[in-house]
Design an enzyme around this catalytic site. Sequence first.
Site, PDB file in Angstrom:
ATOM      1  N   ARG A 102       0.862  -1.170   0.000  1.00 54.33           N
ATOM      2  CA  ARG A 102       0.000   0.000   0.000  1.00 54.33           C
ATOM      3  C   ARG A 102       0.901   1.223   0.000  1.00 54.33           C
ATOM      4  O   ARG A 102       1.840   1.295   0.795  1.00 54.33           O
ATOM      5  CB  ARG A 102      -0.800  -0.090   1.299  1.00 54.33           C
ATOM      6  CG  ARG A 102      -1.781   0.931   1.535  1.00 54.33           C
ATOM      7  CD  ARG A 102      -2.748   0.478   2.598  1.00 54.33           C
ATOM      8  NE  ARG A 102      -2.155   0.381   3.937  1.00 54.33           N
ATOM      9  CZ  ARG A 102      -2.867   0.113   5.012  1.00 54.33           C
ATOM     10  NH1 ARG A 102      -4.141  -0.119   4.908  1.00 54.33           N
ATOM     11  NH2 ARG A 102      -2.290   0.066   6.190  1.00 54.33           N
ATOM     12  N   THR A 106      -1.003   7.486  -0.026  1.00 53.52           N
ATOM     13  CA  THR A 106      -2.336   7.535  -0.661  1.00 53.52           C
ATOM     14  C   THR A 106      -3.212   6.339  -0.297  1.00 53.52           C
ATOM     15  O   THR A 106      -4.409   6.353  -0.595  1.00 53.52           O
ATOM     16  CB  THR A 106      -2.192   7.530  -2.194  1.00 53.52           C
ATOM     17  OG1 THR A 106      -1.571   6.280  -2.572  1.00 53.52           O
ATOM     18  CG2 THR A 106      -1.336   8.686  -2.679  1.00 53.52           C
ATOM     19  N   ASP A 196      -1.144  -5.240  12.287  1.00 53.07           N
ATOM     20  CA  ASP A 196      -0.750  -5.646  10.934  1.00 53.07           C
ATOM     21  C   ASP A 196      -0.680  -7.172  10.877  1.00 53.07           C
ATOM     22  O   ASP A 196       0.147  -7.799  11.553  1.00 53.07           O
ATOM     23  CB  ASP A 196       0.613  -5.030  10.601  1.00 53.07           C
ATOM     24  CG  ASP A 196       0.999  -5.304   9.152  1.00 53.07           C
ATOM     25  OD1 ASP A 196       1.176  -4.336   8.414  1.00 53.07           O
ATOM     26  OD2 ASP A 196       1.121  -6.489   8.769  1.00 53.07           O
ATOM     27  N   ASP A 199       2.717  -8.638   9.977  1.00 61.12           N
ATOM     28  CA  ASP A 199       3.679  -8.510  11.096  1.00 61.12           C
ATOM     29  C   ASP A 199       3.342  -9.515  12.190  1.00 61.12           C
ATOM     30  O   ASP A 199       4.247 -10.092  12.796  1.00 61.12           O
ATOM     31  CB  ASP A 199       3.637  -7.103  11.683  1.00 61.12           C
ATOM     32  CG  ASP A 199       4.378  -6.092  10.827  1.00 61.12           C
ATOM     33  OD1 ASP A 199       5.008  -6.493   9.835  1.00 61.12           O
ATOM     34  OD2 ASP A 199       4.284  -4.889  11.141  1.00 61.12           O
TER      35      ASP A 199
HETATM   36  N1  URA Z   1      -3.813  -4.584   6.999  1.00 63.76           N
HETATM   37  C1  URA Z   1      -3.559  -5.111   8.225  1.00 63.76           C
HETATM   38  O1  URA Z   1      -2.791  -6.067   8.366  1.00 63.76           O
HETATM   39  N2  URA Z   1      -4.161  -4.552   9.286  1.00 63.76           N
HETATM   40  C2  URA Z   1      -5.007  -3.522   9.191  1.00 63.76           C
HETATM   41  O2  URA Z   1      -5.540  -3.060  10.195  1.00 63.76           O
HETATM   42  C3  URA Z   1      -5.255  -2.988   7.895  1.00 63.76           C
HETATM   43  C4  URA Z   1      -4.650  -3.546   6.838  1.00 63.76           C
END
Ligand code: URA
Length: 206
Positions: A102, A106, A196, A199
């Site tokens: 991403r 943006t 995430d 992660d």
């Molecule tokens: N991607 C993720 O891993 N967590 C989020 O909160 C949004 C996108």
Amino acid sequence: MEMIEFEHPIARDFVTRLRRKNTPPVQFRAYASRLAYLLAVEATRDLSTVPAKIETPLEDTLGEVLVDPPIIVPILRAGLGMLEAFQDLLPDSQVAFIGMTRDEKTAEPVWHYSSLPNVAGRKVIVLDPMLATGGTAAAVMEYLFEKKASDVILVSVIAAPEGIARLGVFDNLRVITVCVDRELDSNWYIRPGLGDFGDRLYSDGI
Ligand code: URA
């Protein structure tokens, strides 16, 4: 677009385990994978079978075998956490990968990698556990439908209302999720969310 909120107490329990900040990556991976088995059952309930003659130890009979197995497409990295379960239940499915990040300014998706085969006339199951802005998912859907995929199921774990709304324009798309959370924050994280997902799977998890 058809939206399915997967209603199952075990699924909600596993999402809660995934959300907890103290869940370490080794357990996060295990919970994500087990939850993915449940979601794979839901995502595959409309697949077609054909009769097949078989012999049991006692007599001949008719069984059923799956035909036209869908192509499984995990979105890197987070989708990898659900792949093994889908492959276990769909051992004859092709697997193709899409790598996207991403743009942090943006929130729009940037393609890095794709190994998609010809999807014309094929069913596709896309694995993308966190449906946030829907930017990545929308870009993937545009590509798949432009290449004439017959229908697509997007399997997620947590979805934001914004992402669901963005996918509303696509026909022949079913979105499955366990929880629809409150909102996106200013960094496009889902709240309350789980942080995430990539992660949490592969990093220190914080
Ligand atoms: N991607 C993720 O891993 N967590 C989020 O909160 C949004 C996108």
